[in-house]
Design a protein around this motif. Sequence first.
Motif, mmCIF file in Angstrom:
data_model
loop_
_atom_site.group_PDB
_atom_site.id
_atom_site.type_symbol
_atom_site.label_atom_id
_atom_site.label_comp_id
_atom_site.label_asym_id
_atom_site.label_seq_id
_atom_site.Cartn_x
_atom_site.Cartn_y
_atom_site.Cartn_z
ATOM 1 N N GLU A 1 -31.835 -8.569 -65.286
ATOM 2 C CA GLU A 1 -31.169 -8.541 -63.989
ATOM 3 C C GLU A 1 -32.151 -8.760 -62.849
ATOM 4 O O GLU A 1 -33.360 -8.655 -63.018
ATOM 5 C CB GLU A 1 -30.389 -7.243 -63.785
ATOM 6 N N MET A 2 -31.584 -9.047 -61.700
ATOM 7 C CA MET A 2 -32.358 -9.259 -60.480
ATOM 8 C C MET A 2 -31.903 -8.223 -59.462
ATOM 9 O O MET A 2 -30.708 -8.032 -59.255
ATOM 10 C CB MET A 2 -32.099 -10.665 -59.939
ATOM 11 N N HIS A 3 -32.863 -7.543 -58.849
ATOM 12 C CA HIS A 3 -32.575 -6.579 -57.790
ATOM 13 C C HIS A 3 -32.991 -7.216 -56.474
ATOM 14 O O HIS A 3 -34.104 -7.726 -56.355
ATOM 15 C CB HIS A 3 -33.356 -5.280 -58.011
ATOM 16 N N VAL A 4 -32.098 -7.181 -55.490
ATOM 17 C CA VAL A 4 -32.351 -7.844 -54.218
ATOM 18 C C VAL A 4 -32.109 -6.866 -53.070
ATOM 19 O O VAL A 4 -31.070 -6.209 -53.013
ATOM 20 C CB VAL A 4 -31.441 -9.079 -54.040
ATOM 21 N N LEU A 5 -33.073 -6.783 -52.176
ATOM 22 C CA LEU A 5 -32.958 -5.996 -50.948
ATOM 23 C C LEU A 5 -32.884 -6.981 -49.790
ATOM 24 O O LEU A 5 -33.745 -7.851 -49.660
ATOM 25 C CB LEU A 5 -34.181 -5.091 -50.780
ATOM 26 N N ILE B 1 -26.984 -9.588 -60.803
ATOM 27 C CA ILE B 1 -27.725 -9.415 -59.555
ATOM 28 C C ILE B 1 -27.225 -8.142 -58.881
ATOM 29 O O ILE B 1 -26.040 -8.001 -58.610
ATOM 30 C CB ILE B 1 -27.536 -10.616 -58.611
ATOM 31 N N VAL B 2 -28.145 -7.220 -58.643
ATOM 32 C CA VAL B 2 -27.834 -5.966 -57.973
ATOM 33 C C VAL B 2 -28.434 -6.051 -56.578
ATOM 34 O O VAL B 2 -29.617 -6.345 -56.432
ATOM 35 C CB VAL B 2 -28.446 -4.766 -58.735
ATOM 36 N N GLY B 3 -27.619 -5.815 -55.563
ATOM 37 C CA GLY B 3 -28.123 -5.954 -54.207
ATOM 38 C C GLY B 3 -27.799 -4.778 -53.323
ATOM 39 O O GLY B 3 -26.856 -4.033 -53.580
ATOM 40 N N ILE B 4 -28.611 -4.624 -52.298
ATOM 41 C CA ILE B 4 -28.366 -3.600 -51.292
ATOM 42 C C ILE B 4 -28.690 -4.198 -49.929
ATOM 43 O O ILE B 4 -29.651 -4.948 -49.782
ATOM 44 C CB ILE B 4 -29.189 -2.320 -51.558
#
Length: 135
Positions: free
Chosen positions: A19-23, A67-70
Amino acid sequence: MEWFGKDVVGIAALRSDNEMHVLILVDGIREISITARTEIWRKFYEALRTSHLFSSYVEEFGTAPRIVGILLSPEEVDYHIPWVVHLLLQGTVLLDPKGILKKAREVLKGVKTFQHRNGAVVVMGDLSKGEVVDL
């Protein structure tokens, strides 16, 4: 990122095996609830799904990327949310025209993060049992 326009003042990402974590730092988002931000992120992700890059990924790997984003305001980076701390220290800054993420990383010097089983651990400093510190 044209969807957010000039209000985007920072982007950092951390890629793991699956997965990809995006801020994404957005000016003026502080007054918007977390629930509403989730909806904004979902709309962004849906727009991304129609892109050529997304289609190419699915074609190559046979599945959509996770993709997990905040979305945070620049001020909220200073709250030192563990997920954000880990992403800042282990990830890559992709956009930082005002130096907000660079400054946040400098403040976190000495903080260690590492992967442990199915999650990340953030070590904010060496503490003795019962010791209280200001973060």
